[in-house]
Design a protein around this motif. Structure first.
Motif, PDB file in Angstrom:
ATOM      1  N   GLY A 110       2.421  13.014  -9.486  1.00 13.24           N
ATOM      2  CA  GLY A 110       1.507  13.730 -10.365  1.00 13.24           C
ATOM      3  C   GLY A 110       2.105  14.159 -11.686  1.00 13.24           C
ATOM      4  N   ILE A 111       3.197  13.509 -12.116  1.00 15.77           N
ATOM      5  CA  ILE A 111       3.776  13.821 -13.421  1.00 15.77           C
ATOM      6  C   ILE A 111       3.047  12.997 -14.477  1.00 15.77           C
ATOM      7  CG2 ILE A 111       5.888  13.939 -14.777  1.00 15.77           C
ATOM      8  CD1 ILE A 111       5.987  15.607 -12.225  1.00 15.77           C
ATOM      9  N   GLY A 112       2.361  13.666 -15.387  1.00 20.27           N
ATOM     10  CA  GLY A 112       1.573  12.941 -16.375  1.00 20.27           C
ATOM     11  C   GLY A 112       0.355  12.290 -15.759  1.00 20.27           C
ATOM     12  N   GLY A 113      -0.279  12.982 -14.835  1.00 15.53           N
ATOM     13  CA  GLY A 113      -1.460  12.442 -14.169  1.00 15.53           C
ATOM     14  C   GLY A 113      -1.087  11.686 -12.922  1.00 15.53           C
ATOM     15  N   THR A 114      -0.809  10.404 -13.059  1.00 15.60           N
ATOM     16  CA  THR A 114      -0.500   9.573 -11.895  1.00 15.60           C
ATOM     17  C   THR A 114       0.952   9.096 -11.889  1.00 15.60           C
ATOM     18  OG1 THR A 114      -1.463   7.745 -13.157  1.00 15.60           O
ATOM     19  CG2 THR A 114      -2.843   8.746 -11.463  1.00 15.60           C
ATOM     20  N   GLY A 115       1.793   9.674 -12.739  1.00  9.67           N
ATOM     21  CA  GLY A 115       3.183   9.252 -12.797  1.00  9.67           C
ATOM     22  C   GLY A 115       3.986   9.697 -11.578  1.00  9.67           C
ATOM     23  N   VAL A 116       5.048   8.954 -11.305  1.00  9.19           N
ATOM     24  CA  VAL A 116       5.933   9.241 -10.175  1.00  9.19           C
ATOM     25  C   VAL A 116       7.374   9.242 -10.690  1.00  9.19           C
ATOM     26  CG1 VAL A 116       6.721   8.508  -7.882  1.00  9.19           C
ATOM     27  CG2 VAL A 116       4.344   8.101  -8.573  1.00  9.19           C
ATOM     28  N   VAL A 117       8.157  10.212 -10.218  1.00  7.11           N
ATOM     29  CA  VAL A 117       9.575  10.295 -10.572  1.00  7.11           C
ATOM     30  C   VAL A 117      10.398  10.401  -9.300  1.00  7.11           C
ATOM     31  CG1 VAL A 117      11.373  11.626 -11.745  1.00  7.11           C
ATOM     32  CG2 VAL A 117       9.106  11.387 -12.796  1.00  7.11           C
ATOM     33  N   ALA A 160       0.402   4.411  -7.577  1.00  8.68           N
ATOM     34  CA  ALA A 160       1.333   5.537  -7.491  1.00  8.68           C
ATOM     35  C   ALA A 160       1.627   5.901  -6.043  1.00  8.68           C
ATOM     36  CB  ALA A 160       0.768   6.738  -8.241  1.00  8.68           C
ATOM     37  N   ALA A 161       0.606   5.832  -5.203  1.00 11.38           N
ATOM     38  CA  ALA A 161       0.811   6.151  -3.783  1.00 11.38           C
ATOM     39  C   ALA A 161       1.754   5.143  -3.128  1.00 11.38           C
ATOM     40  CB  ALA A 161      -0.530   6.174  -3.053  1.00 11.38           C
ATOM     41  N   ILE A 162       1.599   3.873  -3.478  1.00 14.41           N
ATOM     42  CA  ILE A 162       2.500   2.843  -2.935  1.00 14.41           C
ATOM     43  C   ILE A 162       3.917   3.072  -3.437  1.00 14.41           C
ATOM     44  CG2 ILE A 162       3.069   0.380  -3.059  1.00 14.41           C
ATOM     45  CD1 ILE A 162       0.048  -0.164  -2.997  1.00 14.41           C
ATOM     46  N   VAL A 163       4.066   3.378  -4.714  1.00 16.92           N
ATOM     47  CA  VAL A 163       5.387   3.643  -5.269  1.00 16.92           C
ATOM     48  C   VAL A 163       6.056   4.798  -4.538  1.00 16.92           C
ATOM     49  CG1 VAL A 163       6.587   4.552  -7.303  1.00 16.92           C
ATOM     50  CG2 VAL A 163       4.948   2.679  -7.546  1.00 16.92           C
ATOM     51  N   ALA A 164       5.340   5.904  -4.381  1.00 19.81           N
ATOM     52  CA  ALA A 164       5.909   7.071  -3.699  1.00 19.81           C
ATOM     53  C   ALA A 164       6.272   6.748  -2.255  1.00 19.81           C
ATOM     54  CB  ALA A 164       4.929   8.236  -3.760  1.00 19.81           C
ATOM     55  N   GLY A 223       1.875  -7.812 -16.993  1.00 18.17           N
ATOM     56  CA  GLY A 223       3.007  -7.860 -16.086  1.00 18.17           C
ATOM     57  C   GLY A 223       3.560  -6.518 -15.658  1.00 18.17           C
ATOM     58  N   HIS A 224       2.780  -5.442 -15.823  1.00 19.56           N
ATOM     59  CA  HIS A 224       3.276  -4.139 -15.399  1.00 19.56           C
ATOM     60  C   HIS A 224       3.457  -4.068 -13.884  1.00 19.56           C
ATOM     61  CE1 HIS A 224       1.686  -1.982 -19.284  1.00 19.56           C
ATOM     62  NE2 HIS A 224       2.413  -3.052 -19.538  1.00 19.56           N
ATOM     63  N   ASP A 225       2.701  -4.883 -13.137  1.00 20.37           N
ATOM     64  CA  ASP A 225       2.937  -4.972 -11.697  1.00 20.37           C
ATOM     65  C   ASP A 225       4.353  -5.463 -11.426  1.00 20.37           C
ATOM     66  OD1 ASP A 225       2.208  -7.403 -12.887  1.00 20.37           O
ATOM     67  OD2 ASP A 225       1.197  -8.166 -11.111  1.00 20.37           O
ATOM     68  N   GLY A 226       4.832  -6.386 -12.259  1.00 25.28           N
ATOM     69  CA  GLY A 226       6.203  -6.876 -12.130  1.00 25.28           C
ATOM     70  C   GLY A 226       7.225  -5.827 -12.510  1.00 25.28           C
ATOM     71  N   HIS A 227       6.968  -5.066 -13.578  1.00 24.90           N
ATOM     72  CA  HIS A 227       7.907  -4.033 -13.998  1.00 24.90           C
ATOM     73  C   HIS A 227       8.055  -2.971 -12.907  1.00 24.90           C
ATOM     74  CE1 HIS A 227       6.324  -5.064 -18.309  1.00 24.90           C
ATOM     75  NE2 HIS A 227       7.033  -6.048 -17.779  1.00 24.90           N
ATOM     76  N   THR A 228       6.913  -2.558 -12.336  1.00 22.23           N
ATOM     77  CA  THR A 228       6.951  -1.572 -11.253  1.00 22.23           C
ATOM     78  C   THR A 228       7.769  -2.097 -10.084  1.00 22.23           C
ATOM     79  OG1 THR A 228       4.794  -0.655 -11.881  1.00 22.23           O
ATOM     80  CG2 THR A 228       5.516  -0.284  -9.615  1.00 22.23           C
ATOM     81  N   THR A 229       7.553  -3.353  -9.744  1.00 20.95           N
ATOM     82  CA  THR A 229       8.265  -3.949  -8.609  1.00 20.95           C
ATOM     83  C   THR A 229       9.753  -4.072  -8.887  1.00 20.95           C
ATOM     84  OG1 THR A 229       6.257  -5.187  -8.049  1.00 20.95           O
ATOM     85  CG2 THR A 229       8.317  -5.927  -7.058  1.00 20.95           C
ATOM     86  N   MET A 230      10.131  -4.451 -10.103  1.00 23.62           N
ATOM     87  CA  MET A 230      11.552  -4.537 -10.445  1.00 23.62           C
ATOM     88  C   MET A 230      12.245  -3.187 -10.252  1.00 23.62           C
ATOM     89  SD  MET A 230      11.344  -6.738 -13.968  1.00 23.62           S
ATOM     90  CE  MET A 230      10.544  -8.331 -14.059  1.00 23.62           C
ATOM     91  N   LEU A 231      11.588  -2.117 -10.711  1.00 21.49           N
ATOM     92  CA  LEU A 231      12.196  -0.798 -10.567  1.00 21.49           C
ATOM     93  C   LEU A 231      12.254  -0.371  -9.112  1.00 21.49           C
ATOM     94  CD1 LEU A 231      13.560   1.537 -11.879  1.00 21.49           C
ATOM     95  CD2 LEU A 231      11.323   2.490 -12.488  1.00 21.49           C
ATOM     96  N   LEU A 232      11.246  -0.747  -8.339  1.00 26.38           N
ATOM     97  CA  LEU A 232      11.313  -0.467  -6.900  1.00 26.38           C
ATOM     98  C   LEU A 232      12.483  -1.221  -6.264  1.00 26.38           C
ATOM     99  CD1 LEU A 232       7.543  -0.529  -5.836  1.00 26.38           C
ATOM    100  CD2 LEU A 232       9.084   1.449  -5.804  1.00 26.38           C
ATOM    101  N   GLY A 233      12.702  -2.451  -6.690  1.00 27.01           N
ATOM    102  CA  GLY A 233      13.830  -3.217  -6.163  1.00 27.01           C
ATOM    103  C   GLY A 233      15.154  -2.564  -6.496  1.00 27.01           C
TER     104      GLY A 233
END
Length: 388
Positions: A53-60, A35-39, A104-114
């Motif tokens: 911190g949305i839903g614990g460790t969620g990021v929006v 989450a910290a990397i995403v933010a 593959g959730h690491d891939g899903h996170t990365t796709m959305l970051l892209g």
């Protein structure tokens, strides 16, 4: 294949992000590093708002387009890993024992970051994009917690889209099933409270292993003899724990598993039958049997019109031959279903060159799919939020 050129240009950056996330997997509600990397990435990309911190460790994150429109499109990715010891052999293998990105959730996170990077740079749309990085998809209720903590009250969406990698399809093949696309799921835990004894004198026991093995067989009759053949259901016993010594009949045993379904009347019947079978076994063998049943995933329902829109947007990236509506329902489950109960949307699968099934210790995600997924996310935004 027509990957968006700007995204294709930074594809090596996406690979580096994905492989770093893969090497540091975190279980549901523990995704603090992720989450910290995403933010951090979202802020570096110039995303207008980043909420943690949305839903614990969620990021929006929120990105506003060039126009003044009020419509909002949500894009969602999951972040959590699985409690699996990795055996893929990749150079960036998990550094966290007993943890692996085997889905593959690491891939899903990365796709959305892209997609976020591209959309923040171009803003070639009219409205707002809501980027949702969700924790705890793997059966822990991350979507439900984000919704309960006001996800769509604070960040309303008119429609929402998600995606999942698929090692079982051809690379770049995108499919979306309108209507009920993925099964709902309940988990069950059954505890048999028998009477232990010396193994040489089993007549002094009420053996929970004998009772439990009989019960496992009876549970299969729920599918074979109680369910209409036209309404699919899966009932799988996945745990059976009892005993600790060769010469001791244990006093208790536990059985656990899952039910997958597409119809509310079927799951209601299955849960009722499990309770009835356990009550009958308890009476017949003179023991106590406790049953806990809990719904974990709802049936994932894709909106028909937005399914068509998603397929068309994906076709702009992968070609019309590789983007199709499907009639195939998946008995796997996905808690994006909870978001689709609140906001209409659609969920697609994107094929890649991996050849090991999901949730397998040898699973490998093909990094070539990262810019494809990011481009599909970006294109659905530009399609659904066109500039005036």
């Amino acid at each position: 294949m027509s990957i968006i050129p700007k995204i294709d240009a930074f594809a090596p950056d996406l690979t580096a992000i994905r492989q770093d996330l893969h090497a540091h997997p975190e279980l549901g509600f523990e995704e603090t590093r992720t989450a910290a990397i995403v933010a951090e990435k979202l802020r570096a990309y110039g995303v207008d708002e980043v909420h943690e911190g949305i839903g614990g460790t969620g990021v929006v994150g929120l990105i506003k387009g060039q126009g003044g429109g009020n419509r909002r499109v949500g894009l969602r990715a999951d972040m959590d890993a699985l409690p699996i010891e990795e055996a893929s052999g990749v150079a960036f293998t998990s550094q966290n024992p007993g943890r692996m990105h085997a889905c593959g959730h690491d891939g899903h996170t990365t796709m959305l970051l892209g997609a976020a990077r591209y959309l923040a740079e171009t803003r070639d749309f009219d409205g707002t994009v809501v980027l949702i990085f969700q924790p705890a998809e793997e059966g822990l209720g991350g979507a439900r917690r984000m919704i309960a903590e006001g996800l769509f009250d604070k960040f309303p969406c008119d429609e929402i889209y998600g995606m999942h990698n698929d090692p079982n399809s051809a690379p770049g093949f995108v499919s979306v099933t309108p209507g009920p696309a993925m099964a709902g799921a309940s988990f069950f835990d059954i505890t048999i409270k028998g009477t232990g004894s010396h193994a040489a004198m089993p007549h002094q026991s009420r053996d929970p292993i004998v009772i439990g093995t009989a019960l496992v067989q009876q549970l299969q009759s729920v599918v074979s003899r109680n369910t209409p053949p036209t309404k699919p259901i899966v009932l799988s016993v996945t745990k059976f724990n009892a005993g600790s010594a060769y010469n001791v009949v244990p006093g208790s045993a536990t059985i656990a598993g899952t039910i997958r379904y597409f119809h509310d009347d079927v799951i209601a019947m299955a849960e009722a039958r499990i309770r009835e079978l356990c009550a009958g076994m308890a009476l017949g063998y003179g023991v106590d049997i406790d049953v806990e049943l809990r719904n974990v995933f709802d049936v994932l329902m894709n909106d028909a019109d937005l399914t068509t829109a998603y397929v068309a947007a994906a076709a702009d990236i992968v070609g019309a031959d590789l983007s199709q509506e499907s009639t195939e329902q998946a008995t796997g489950s996905e808690d994006f279903a909870d978001m689709l109960k609140v906001v209409p949307g659609a969920y697609c699968r994107v094929g890649h060159a991996g050849n090991v099934p999901l949730h397998n210790p040898g699973f490998v995600l093909d990094d070539a799919i990262l810019p494809v997924g990011a481009s599909i996310y970006a294109r659905i935004v530009e399609t659904r939020l066109p500039k005036a």
